[in-house]
Design a protein around this motif. Structure first.
Motif, PDB file in Angstrom:
ATOM      1  N   THR A 126       0.847  -1.202   0.000  1.00  8.57           N
ATOM      2  CA  THR A 126       0.000   0.000   0.000  1.00  8.57           C
ATOM      3  C   THR A 126       0.876   1.242   0.000  1.00  8.57           C
ATOM      4  O   THR A 126       1.850   1.334   0.742  1.00  8.57           O
TER       5      THR A 126
ATOM      6  N   THR B 203       1.366   5.058   0.980  1.00  5.88           N
ATOM      7  CA  THR B 203       0.831   5.931   2.037  1.00  5.88           C
ATOM      8  C   THR B 203       0.188   7.183   1.470  1.00  5.88           C
ATOM      9  O   THR B 203      -0.915   7.560   1.860  1.00  5.88           O
ATOM     10  N   GLU B 204       0.899   7.844   0.557  1.00  6.37           N
ATOM     11  CA  GLU B 204       0.392   9.093  -0.020  1.00  6.37           C
ATOM     12  C   GLU B 204       0.835   9.191  -1.471  1.00  6.37           C
ATOM     13  O   GLU B 204       1.960   8.826  -1.811  1.00  6.37           O
TER      14      GLU B 204
ATOM     15  N   TRP C 126      -9.275   9.996   0.083  1.00  9.10           N
ATOM     16  CA  TRP C 126      -8.712   8.819   0.729  1.00  9.10           C
ATOM     17  C   TRP C 126      -9.280   7.551   0.091  1.00  9.10           C
ATOM     18  O   TRP C 126     -10.449   7.506  -0.276  1.00  9.10           O
TER      19      TRP C 126
ATOM     20  N   ARG D 116      -9.795   3.769   1.382  1.00 12.60           N
ATOM     21  CA  ARG D 116      -9.688   2.982   2.608  1.00 12.60           C
ATOM     22  C   ARG D 116     -10.517   1.702   2.506  1.00 12.60           C
ATOM     23  O   ARG D 116     -11.403   1.585   1.655  1.00 12.60           O
TER      24      ARG D 116
ATOM     25  N   ARG E 104      -7.240   0.560   9.389  1.00 17.11           N
ATOM     26  CA  ARG E 104      -6.047   0.806   8.560  1.00 17.11           C
ATOM     27  C   ARG E 104      -6.140   2.188   7.908  1.00 17.11           C
ATOM     28  O   ARG E 104      -7.216   2.601   7.482  1.00 17.11           O
TER      29      ARG E 104
ATOM     30  N   THR F 250      -4.729   5.035   1.722  1.00 18.94           N
ATOM     31  CA  THR F 250      -3.890   5.919   0.902  1.00 18.94           C
ATOM     32  C   THR F 250      -4.543   7.294   0.815  1.00 18.94           C
ATOM     33  O   THR F 250      -5.746   7.393   0.559  1.00 18.94           O
TER      34      THR F 250
ATOM     35  N   ASN G 297       8.957   9.071  -2.866  1.00 16.34           N
ATOM     36  CA  ASN G 297       9.543   7.845  -2.298  1.00 16.34           C
ATOM     37  C   ASN G 297      11.016   7.751  -2.613  1.00 16.34           C
ATOM     38  O   ASN G 297      11.667   6.757  -2.310  1.00 16.34           O
TER      39      ASN G 297
ATOM     40  N   SER H   8       7.969   0.790  -0.706  1.00 15.34           N
ATOM     41  CA  SER H   8       6.717   1.316  -0.174  1.00 15.34           C
ATOM     42  C   SER H   8       6.621   1.134   1.325  1.00 15.34           C
ATOM     43  O   SER H   8       5.888   1.843   1.987  1.00 15.34           O
TER      44      SER H   8
ATOM     45  N   GLN I 201       8.018   4.424   2.727  1.00 18.57           N
ATOM     46  CA  GLN I 201       7.521   5.688   2.225  1.00 18.57           C
ATOM     47  C   GLN I 201       7.221   6.696   3.317  1.00 18.57           C
ATOM     48  O   GLN I 201       7.492   7.872   3.170  1.00 18.57           O
ATOM     49  N   SER I 202       6.648   6.223   4.404  1.00 12.01           N
ATOM     50  CA  SER I 202       6.248   7.156   5.439  1.00 12.01           C
ATOM     51  C   SER I 202       7.460   7.807   6.087  1.00 12.01           C
ATOM     52  O   SER I 202       7.347   8.785   6.802  1.00 12.01           O
TER      53      SER I 202
END
Length: 478
Positions: free
Chosen positions: A252, A254-255, A288, A290, A297, A300, A309, A472, A475-476
């Motif tokens: 997944t 994140t953004e 979003w 979801r 959770r 994105t 990234n 990924s 990424q955060s």
């Protein structure tokens, strides 16, 4: 209004049966404690496909087969209602509303069978029945879960042009109608549950926004109501680096930026309808994605700029059910305005072109359209070039339906050299033959045409080449 407005949309699997609807209703009720909520709902999973089948059965004169499908839909929705709302007294008004919708569907199918003609207008009306059956169910479930709710048909809110099957919203008229109809409800704390996928012309004739159009409905209403965010509840955790059914280590994201998400949607990522982001871009409203089956959770977040990234490539997608159409022959070099005539003809039938490629000798123009659009596109082109084909100025208009398009997408690809080289070197090593290549002017995607049977190999190879499974996860932190 003091409270912020949040628009949330629930897809077909998220309202697929009584337990799914109850889960969706609880998500709405929890959100309504913090903000003004508008829910947009799809048809129950599979309902629209069955309604379209009923319409085509009626067109073939088989009214009884259409009636069987409608009866099965009635039983499915009646059963869901029984699972959601105890007590016949409470179910009665909802049953009456659903029965009125089904009766309308029966009349439409009977009329189609009698005439043996299925007009785009009739097909829109029949295929919209699923959303119109589902919205009262969801509104009833929201009421039961603790928030006052009202089912509303989007024909009262979303104003479109008259192009049946793929209507475009008229945003100023939609804004005016949405404010007039929904604001008074929101100010009283009532949650409107709106039918996705449909709208109406200024004259009130029902239209549809295209398959998967409930996402589009949600962002149209989000923009019209100046919502702070739109949440699309579905059955996946967000936007993934690739299709997990083909690439097991897909992750997944994140953004992601509007542009990246739009490229992925355009090239077949099922998580978004291709037009979804159009209404919210100007107002920079975040969207979003979801998972209604795992609401804890984060999903994105799709924003104007996204988040880097560090690697350029962010995700891959593949679109099947596409056809390569070729217009060509040595004679077209001297034929004036072949490109203009080709693409104005395509525009007239509202076929969406995914990719274009032209040989340097100008002997051939190749382009990719959805297989669903291919037949009418080819028929329109043969009509347009009838005289040129007769005189052999244009030698052929051919199709190849056994292909797929793979897109490599990332906002920052333009600043990183060698991405195309790495992509095609890796594909070459794994024996994937490239039929055609195109790079978008935005430089946020490289797309290529391959044989359909090579899709899995192409995705696995490219995903591994750019380390997307590992990237990924970090990424955060970047």
């Amino acid at each position: 209004m003091k409270k912020r407005i949040q628009v949330m949309k629930f897809g077909g699997t998220s309202v697929g049966d009584a337990s799914c609807i109850a889960r969706a209703a609880q998500i709405v009720v929890d959100a309504a404690k913090e903000c003004c909520c508008v829910a947009v709902v799809s048809a129950m999973s599979g309902a629209t496909n069955r309604l379209i089948k009923a319409a085509h059965n009626a067109q073939a004169g088989n009214a009884s087969a259409a009636a069987v499908i409608l009866e099965a839909l009635w039983k499915q929705h009646e059963s869901a209602l029984a699972g959601l709302i105890p007590g016949e007294k409470h179910r009665k008004p909802i049953l009456e509303r659903m029965k009125a919708v089904l009766d309308e569907g029966r009349r439409l199918c009977d009329g189609t069978a009698l005439l043996r003609e299925l007009t785009p207008r009739a097909l829109d009306a029949i295929s919209s029945l699923g959303e119109r059956l589902c919205a009262p169910l969801v509104a009833a479930a929201v009421n039961k879960a603790g928030a006052t709710s009202e089912a509303i048909e989007a024909t009262e809110l979303i104003v479109t042009d008259a192009f049946h099957g793929s209507a475009e919203p008229q945003m100023e008229a939609t804004r005016s109608k949405s404010h007039a109809r929904l604001r008074p409800l929101l100010e009283k704390g009532i949650v409107p549950v709106v039918t996705g996928f449909i709208g109406a012309t200024a004259e009130g004739q029902l239209t549809t926004l295209g398959r998967g159009g409930s996402d589009f409905s949600a962002t149209i209403l989000g923009a019209a109501l100046d919502a702070v965010e739109v949440i699309i509840w579905t059955d996946v955790d967000g936007v993934l680096t690739a299709d997990p059914r083909l690439v097991p280590d897909a992750r997944t994201i994140t953004e992601i930026s509007y542009r990246e998400a739009a490229e992925l949607a355009y090239f077949g990522a099922k998580v978004l309808h291709p037009k979804t982001l159009n209404p919210v871009v100007q107002a920079a409203i975040p969207v979003w994605i979801r998972n209604s089956f795992a609401p804890e959770r984060p999903g994105t977040k799709i924003t104007p700029r996204g988040r880097s990234n560090g690697g350029g490539v962010k995700a891959l997608t593949a679109v099947r059910d596409v056809t390569l159409i070729s217009v060509g022959g040595p004679g077209i070099v001297g034929l004036p305005d072949v490109l203009g005539r080709t693409f104005s003809t395509i525009a007239e039938v509202r076929a969406s072109v995914l990719m274009i490629s032209q040989s340097s000798s100008q002997n051939d123009i190749c382009f990719i359209v959805s297989t669903a659009d291919a037949q009418r596109t080819v028929e329109a082109l043969r009509k347009e070039f009838a005289q040129d084909l007769a005189h052999h100025s244009v030698e052929h208009i051919t199709t190849n339906p056994h292909i797929a398009v793979v897109a490599v997408v990332g906002e920052n690809m333009r600043g990183i050299p060698g991405i195309a080289g790495k992509t095609f070197s890796a594909l070459g090593r794994d024996g994937v033959n490239i039929i055609a290549i195109a790079q978008g002017s935005s430089e946020s995607n490289i797309s290529f045409v391959i044989e359909e049977k090579a899709v899995r190999t192409a995705l696995l190879t490219t995903h591994r080449e750019f380390g997307l499974g590992a990237l990924s996860n970090h990424q955060s932190k970047t």
